[in-house]
Design a protein around this motif. Structure first.
Motif, mmCIF file in Angstrom:
data_model
loop_
_atom_site.group_PDB
_atom_site.id
_atom_site.type_symbol
_atom_site.label_atom_id
_atom_site.label_comp_id
_atom_site.label_asym_id
_atom_site.label_seq_id
_atom_site.Cartn_x
_atom_site.Cartn_y
_atom_site.Cartn_z
ATOM 1 N N ILE A 45 10.465 8.170 -3.313
ATOM 2 C CA ILE A 45 11.524 9.175 -2.978
ATOM 3 C C ILE A 45 11.311 10.242 -2.142
ATOM 4 N N VAL A 46 10.002 10.785 -2.312
ATOM 5 C CA VAL A 46 9.608 11.977 -1.504
ATOM 6 C C VAL A 46 9.620 11.486 0.097
ATOM 7 N N ARG A 47 9.113 10.234 0.358
ATOM 8 C CA ARG A 47 9.046 9.831 1.781
ATOM 9 C C ARG A 47 10.250 9.516 2.358
ATOM 10 N N SER A 48 11.119 9.023 1.474
ATOM 11 C CA SER A 48 12.361 8.754 2.076
ATOM 12 C C SER A 48 13.171 10.015 2.450
ATOM 13 N N GLN A 49 12.979 11.045 2.162
ATOM 14 C CA GLN A 49 13.401 12.328 2.400
ATOM 15 C C GLN A 49 13.025 12.855 3.768
ATOM 16 N N TRP A 50 12.155 12.298 4.273
ATOM 17 C CA TRP A 50 11.361 12.903 5.465
ATOM 18 C C TRP A 50 11.248 11.942 6.639
ATOM 19 N N ASP A 51 11.845 12.309 7.918
ATOM 20 C CA ASP A 51 11.835 11.369 8.906
ATOM 21 C C ASP A 51 10.486 11.415 9.601
ATOM 22 N N SER A 52 9.731 12.161 9.458
ATOM 23 C CA SER A 52 8.473 12.574 10.153
ATOM 24 C C SER A 52 7.283 12.520 9.160
#
Length: 458
Positions: A45-52
């Motif tokens: 979930i955390v990774r999905s919230q960041w493009d970079s």
């Protein structure tokens, strides 16, 4: 000249055979694992919230963690099929086995390679799934593997082997990754401090050992200065141990030591028991001239670790399983405050038991191991493994981090176990030891695969 059948047996490449067995064993074990659970699911979930990825790592460094390298791999792997991690982690297990054989055997034709496999395969791998397979392994098993690999380079140098420049590059990369996590960084600095002392004593080049010590210290300093670690400590105190900041140093030391001791005695632990049994075998036996000259005091002390293990494990087994009808393999955490006589008696007796176990183990190793450097390395390995786990008393996750943080203690025990096995010459002892190692592997399979079955069912 005709080669006999026994000579053919001796010329078998046991290292190569057991390398294949090790690879197949851990690959099949990994195929039973359930992916993206616990903290891994949260990190998805955390990774999905960041493009970079770069910006995410900077934010994590500022608000949560200094483990930048392992998190970079973590946030890459969680976007891939779980099978990718299963393959990579199997390769890590292959590296662990390879490095252990370099440290302990260094002979491809020796059957000692078989013992190393059974020792490694008896480590309860379920610990690497305690917070999610990917994130836990990246923070514990992978740094352990790179630490052992870097140490294998030190052992090769000590033996006078010529090491090519490209391999030094791999060793240095392994050191840097090891220093990425707090516990392994401390292990890197401490273990190579001993290697540096040996290099000085032998008047050999010690740039390699000194480099490892400095990288380990740099990793510790980086973790101490990372703002995210301070933020995480406050958050963890709120979630896991609100009393943490009210406890003094001695109270934290008591709680952490009791927790560590209870892990090994509250539920029967095969590796802990085998280590204690081998100390009794080697310290109280009468197999050779050196054993016959050992004093009665030495023999009694050699049996104390085994007695401590049997007494405390027996008491817990009767209390929890026979009287309490316990049905699950789980642990309880010690009471934070000793507010009644029973709690005080249990915790104080466990602290005494732990001190007795440590003192008797160190004394026995010193008395039974003939080679000075080998006995120093064994004692130092055990001390380092215990020290880095005890350092968690400075964190409110001294209980919550649970089994995975004991990995360096487990492998220190396994290192000593393999050495002590080589000193047992009587056939019945060796057969009993091999039987216990097989039981350890079976227990590992039952616990690890059983945990996955419960997750599938859930």
């Amino acid at each position: 000249m005709k080669i006999t059948e026994s000579e053919c047996q001796q010329k078998k490449n046991w290292y190569g055979i057991m390398m294949v067995v090790n690879a197949v064993f851990f690959f099949l074990l990994h195929l039973t694992f359930v992916g993206f659970t616990n903290d891994d699911a949260y990190f998805v979930i955390v990774r999905s919230q960041w493009d970079s990825l770069f910006e995410l790592l900077i934010d994590r460094y500022l608000t949560d963690s200094s483990r930048v390298l392992s998190e970079a791999i973590l946030f890459t792997l969680i976007r891939m099929p779980f099978f990718v991690w299963q393959v990579l982690d199997t390769l890590i297990c292959i590296l662990v086995y390879h490095s252990l054989t370099v440290l302990l055997v260094n002979d491809k034709q020796s059957k000692g390679n078989i013992i190393v496999f059974f020792a490694f395969a008896s480590y309860p791998y379920m610990h690497m799934g305690s917070a999610g397979w990917i994130c836990t392994s990246l923070n514990y098993m992978w740094p352990l593997a790179t630490l052992l690999y870097a140490l294998s380079g030190a052992f090769r140098r000590y033996r006078g082997e010529k090491i090519p420049a490209w391999k030094y590059t791999l060793y240095l990369a392994a050191m840097i990754f090891t220093a990425n996590c707090e516990q392994s960084a401390a292990m890197l600095a401490m273990t190579f401090a001993m290697a540096f002392v040996f290099a000085v004593m032998d008047k050999k080049g010690r740039w390699y050992e000194l480099t490892a010590v400095l990288i380990g210290l740099a990793g510790i300093l980086f973790a101490m200065l990372a703002p995210g670690n301070d933020e995480r400590t406050i958050m963890e105190a709120e979630n896991w141990m609100p009393q943490f900041f009210d406890l003094n140093f001695l109270e934290k030391a008591r709680l952490c030591s009791v927790f560590v001791f209870e892990h090994f005695v509250m539920i029967p632990d095969v590796i802990f028991f085998l280590f204690a049994l081998l100390l009794a075998f080697c310290g109280a036996g009468r197999e050779g001239e050196a054993d016959a000259k050992r004093s009665g005091f030495d023999r009694v002390v050699a049996c104390l670790p085994l007695a401590v293990d049997i007494i405390f494990t027996g008491c817990y087994f009767i209390k929890d399983f026979i009287i309490g009808h316990k049905t699950r393999y789980d642990f309880t955490t010690p009471a934070i405050y000793m507010e009644d006589f029973k709690t005080a008696f249990v915790q104080i007796s466990e602290v005494v038991g732990l001190i007795l176990f440590i003192a008797a183990s160190v004394y026995t190793i010193w008395r039974v191991i003939p080679d000075l450097r080998k006995k120093l390395v064994m004692i130092w390995a055990l001390g380092c493994g215990f020290a880095v786990r005890m350092a968690l008393m400075l964190s409110p996750t001294m209980f919550a981090s649970w089994h995975r943080t004991l990995i360096f203690m487990y492998f220190a025990f396994l290192y000593c176990i393999v050495i002590l096995i080589s000193m047992c010459r009587k056939q019945w002892k060796r057969r009993l030891i091999y039987g216990i190692l097989v039981i350890g592997v079976i227990v590992n399979l039952i616990l690890t695969v059983g945990l996955q079955i419960r997750k599938y069912a859930g």
